[in-house]
Every structure is written in structure tokens, then in C-alpha cells.
Scaffold this motif. Structure first.
Motif, PDB file in Angstrom:
ATOM      1  N   GLU A 183      -4.438  -9.466  -1.479  1.00 57.19           N
ATOM      2  CA  GLU A 183      -4.478  -8.185  -0.765  1.00 57.19           C
ATOM      3  C   GLU A 183      -5.801  -7.969  -0.028  1.00 57.19           C
ATOM      4  N   PRO A 235       3.613   0.784  -4.026  1.00 58.07           N
ATOM      5  CA  PRO A 235       2.921   0.017  -5.068  1.00 58.07           C
ATOM      6  C   PRO A 235       3.818  -0.409  -6.225  1.00 58.07           C
ATOM      7  N   TYR A 286       1.040  -0.913 -13.527  1.00 58.10           N
ATOM      8  CA  TYR A 286       0.786  -0.893 -12.089  1.00 58.10           C
ATOM      9  C   TYR A 286      -0.501  -1.668 -11.800  1.00 58.10           C
ATOM     10  N   LYS A 287      -0.418  -2.627 -10.904  1.00 55.02           N
ATOM     11  CA  LYS A 287      -1.552  -3.522 -10.641  1.00 55.02           C
ATOM     12  C   LYS A 287      -2.146  -3.238  -9.262  1.00 55.02           C
ATOM     13  N   ASP A 288      -3.456  -3.115  -9.236  1.00 55.22           N
ATOM     14  CA  ASP A 288      -4.161  -2.822  -7.992  1.00 55.22           C
ATOM     15  C   ASP A 288      -4.652  -4.082  -7.297  1.00 55.22           C
ATOM     16  N   TYR A 289      -4.123  -5.200  -7.682  1.00 50.83           N
ATOM     17  CA  TYR A 289      -4.447  -6.490  -7.059  1.00 50.83           C
ATOM     18  C   TYR A 289      -3.142  -7.238  -6.841  1.00 50.83           C
ATOM     19  N   ASP A 324      -5.940 -12.471  -5.476  1.00 52.80           N
ATOM     20  CA  ASP A 324      -6.464 -11.342  -4.703  1.00 52.80           C
ATOM     21  C   ASP A 324      -6.103 -11.438  -3.222  1.00 52.80           C
ATOM     22  N   ARG A 334       0.834  -1.207   0.000  1.00 55.68           N
ATOM     23  CA  ARG A 334       0.000   0.000   0.000  1.00 55.68           C
ATOM     24  C   ARG A 334       0.868   1.257   0.000  1.00 55.68           C
TER      25      ARG A 334
END
Length: 434
Positions: free
Chosen positions: A318, A278, A293-296, A316, A275
Motif C-alpha cells: 500500500e 478497508p 482490520y489491517k492497516d497494511y 507493505d 482506502r
């Protein structure tokens, strides 16, 4: 009339080109039903059981255990209309008999789109003309045809494995058991009688073909090592508070029936620390000139198995709680060690943890998995002297190492990420600030 269909080796995961036949679940003469498992194969990803899309009677096994074949290669012949099959009779007066049954078919749904034209191999009958193969309705034949045209007497899988290890060609042996089946003693006698090849040292050396998981791992690691500029940093931390929390949680009702390991804490810390950094979860896409950039977080866990190193993923990760991560890790490692990880679960990782501590190792310099930008190695937890508030004490100490792709991650970012992971493991209460 017989209706022969040939079952091709299916593409069980995107990008696979070949697989090794580990073992047959059927023999010639066996009846099979739709979706019955007929063969186990090992791909570059995992061991996979393949079902057959038809019902009928098995007439030929076209590949022997231990062989590696390309996707789309016919490996099994089935008569899908055995009730209409007339018994084969020898050719007489040079008359030609029906030679082939030809069928165009597609692999199983979800196993790729390659179309294979399967042709049944002809055999030579009397007078030198092709003769149809009779359908075996009782006991299997003493020999199994191979794609190379030879014939291998029957042998159980452990005997085949022994022959492979000792370098004995089963096709050169006559089995001494009932029906001509080859035994361990037959293989061992043949191995003892064979002259020693130049450069070998008798039984003190053995040669094993490079294939399957080992071959894929080697190719991936070489590609990564010579493509991504690796940087590795190290951190030694006091994890006594983490181990104390672990003891409390293990008796908590929320963790009942869950194996809570230090690796679960490391997985949670790794996800939380992203967090703040990233870039650790980003990817260098050189083909398109972009950083993705990956949000998972699809968290890979390096697992040692009898077939070699595999890296199944927790999807997933995170969004998972500590108890959910602990349960997912237990299921993942158990399935991997049994060689039952689905090939799809090996794909699409964004970050990997390798637990070298389980082998009693303190640290290492891990190689980044292709398609990722960093990998965290977690070392063994040891009782060691540590300074606490100016006093020397015995504490639980662990070493961490982080390898990262310097094209994506600068030294400052890599250092901050490793420090944050260390802080979370040294004092789990820090997680409240994330």
C-alpha cells in the motif's frame, strides 16, 4: 578418533513438518566447510538450500533424492575430526569394535528449536559384530545407504527422475556404466520388461505422489472452500486509457529498466481501492471471535511454477508507488519461477491477485487464500466492440472477478470495492481523487 555428527532436516519456516530431498550437493568423501550448501529440499512453501553448520568430511547420505522426510530426521553424517580418524580394520576373533558415535545437537540458528539426538547407524563387520564405518577419503562408494536399510546404486538426478516417472525401483537394477552407475537405458529397459499392473494402461498413465507444493496447495484450497462462504462478482471494463498511459510511462525515464505490466496497474488499483473499503483487507478470526482490520497490505501474487502454484507476497504494497510495484512484481515472479522464493515470503498475506489473463483466460471464480478475506482475478485484455459516447468502437476490454468471504464482507462492500478497482483501471486519472 572419528567424531561423527548427524545433520537433521531443519525447520525452514514456521509450521513445516516435512520436506522432499531434491538433490545432494555433496557425496561421501567430500570435504565440507561451515555454512556450505549441502542439499536442496522442497517444502510445502518452496525449494530451499540448506547449509551445514560444521566443517569435516561427509561419511554418509542417509536419504536419497525423491524421499520425503520429517523435520528433525537425520539426513547426513559428517566426521568433524577426520584427521584423528584411524583406518577401520575388520573385526577378528569376534572382538567387538566401537559401534556408534553419539552427539546431541540443535538445528541451524533460525531454523527452529527442535533438539535432535543423532545416533550413527552401526554396520555389521566380521563375526556378526558392529564395525565402524571407514571415512571415504577418495571416490564415493557405489551405493548410498537409505534410512530404510536398503542400498541404491548411483544414478544422476535426471535418471532418478525418469525412474520415478516410469515407476522403476532403482534398488532392483544393476548399473551398466562404470562403477555400477545406472543409466537412462537401464531404467527404460527395466520399465519395458515390467509387467503391466492391474488398472494401468501401459505408458499412457503415470502416477506421481502428492507432496510438496501441490499437497500444501490442495489442503489450503479445500480448507478455504469449505470454511469461508465464498461470493464471487464480475465486472467488465474498458481499459483503453490505462493501456495508453502504460505506453507513455514505458518511455519515461522514471520507468527505465522496469517491466511495466497491466498487473502492476491492477496491484496499484487494488491497494488504492482498499482506502475506501478497508473490510476487503480484514480477516475473520473465529477462534477469538474477532474481525481483524489491517492497516497494511501484504499483497500476494499467485504464480504458476514448475512445482505448482505459489503465492509470494509484496510486503507493505500500500505504500509503494507504481514504479516500485512494477519492480517488485518483476523480481517476485522471476524468483518464484526459479523456485527460489524464501519460505518466509509465502507467509502473512492479506489480499491476493491472480492474473489468469496471462494464460489467455477472461475470468474465473478464484478461491480465497487461507488467512485472507478476498482475492481478485485479472483477465486477458482483448480488442472488443464497446459503446463510447453513443458510438460503437473497438476498445481494450478486460474482465475482473472478486471472490470474498461473506462473513467479513457484505455484498455492498464487495461490489463497491470491485467497482472502485474497475474505475481506477478504466480511468487512471481517478486515482487523483483517492
Amino acid at each position: 578418533m572419528p567424531d561423527y555428527k548427524q545433520f537433521p532436516l531443519a525447520d525452514t519456516a514456521e509450521g513445516l513438518t516435512e520436506a522432499e530431498i531434491l538433490g545432494w550437493r555433496v557425496q561421501p568423501g567430500d570435504e565440507v566447510q561451515v555454512n556450505q550448501i549441502v542439499v536442496e529440499v522442497e517444502t510445502a512453501k518452496a525449494a530451499v538450500e540448506l547449509p551445514i553448520p560444521w566443517a569435516g568430511v561427509v561419511t554418509e547420505l542417509l536419504v536419497e533424492p525423491g524421499q520425503t522426510v520429517e523435520v528433525g530426521t537425520p539426513i547426513l553424517t559428517v566426521d568433524v575430526d577426520p584427521q584423528g580418524a584411524a583406518p577401520a580394520t575388520p573385526a577378528s576373533n569376534g572382538a567387538a569394535q566401537p559401534a556408534q558415535a553419539e552427539e546431541e545437537m540443535k538445528p541451524l540458528v533460525g531454523y527452529g528449536s527442535k533438539t535432535v539426538v543423532a545416533k550413527r547407524r552401526a554396520r555389521t563387520g566380521g563375526g556378526g559384530t558392529p564395525a565402524p564405518e571407514p571415512v571415504a577419503a577418495t571416490a564415493p562408494p557405489a551405493e548410498v545407504p537409505t534410512p530404510r536399510g536398503g542400498y541404491v546404486p548411483l544414478a544422476k538426478p535426471p535418471v532418478r527422475k525418469l525412474a520415478k516417472e516410469l515407476g522403476v525401483d532403482l534398488r532392483e537394477l544393476d548399473g551398466t556404466a562404470d562403477g555400477g552407475v545406472i543409466t537412462r537405458d537401464d531404467v527404460q529397459r527395466a520399465a519395458a520388461a515390467e509387467p503391466e499392473a492391474p488398472g494401468q494402461q501401459g505408458s499412457r498413465e503415470r502416477r506421481v505422489p502428492i507432496k510438496g507444493v501441490r499437497k500444501a496447495t490442495a489442503q489450503a484450497m479445500v480448507a478455504s472452500a469449505f470454511t469461508a462462504p465464498h461470493v464471487t462478482e464480475f465486472l467488465t471494463i474498458d481499459v483503453t486509457p490505462m493501456m495508453e498511459l502504460r505506453q507513455k510511462l514505458k518511455v519515461s525515464p522514471a520507468f527505465a529498466g522496469v517491466k511495466l505490466t497491466p498487473l502492476a496497474f491492477a496491484a496499484k488499483a487494488a491497494c488504492l481501492a482498499m482506502r475506501r473499503t478497508p473490510d476487503i483487507n480484514a480477516l475473520w478470526d473465529g477462534d477469538n471471535g474477532e474481525i481483524v482490520y489491517k492497516d497494511y497490505v501484504h499483497l500476494g501474487i499467485a504464480a504458476a511454477t514448475p512445482r505448482g502454484l505459489v503465492v509470494p507476497k509484496i510486503r507493505d504494497a500500500e505504500s509503494m508507488s507504481l514504479v516500485e510495484l512494477a519492480g517488485a512484481l518483476e523480481a517476485l515472479t522471476s524468483t518464484a519461477r526459479e523456485g527460489k522464493t524464501p519460505p518466509a515470503d509465502m507467509l502473512g498475506g492479506t489480499f491476493t491477485i491472480t492474473n489468469v489473463g496471462v494464460f489467455g483466460v477472461d475470468t474465473g471464480t478464484p478461491i480465497i487464500n487461507p488467512g485472507e478475506s478476498a482475492i481478485l482475478a485479472v483477465g486477458a485484455i482483448r480488442d472488443m466492440p464497446w459503446v463510447v459516447e453513443g458510438e460503437l468502437a473497438v476498445r481494450k476490454v478486460m474482465q475482473l472477478s472478486l471472490s470474498f468471504d461473506h462473513r467479513v464482507i457484505d455484498g455492498q462492500q464487495g461490489s463497491e470495492y470491485l467497482a472502485n478497482v474497475g474505475a481506477l483501471l478504466s480511468d487512471p486519472a481517478v486515482a487523483m481523487t483517492y
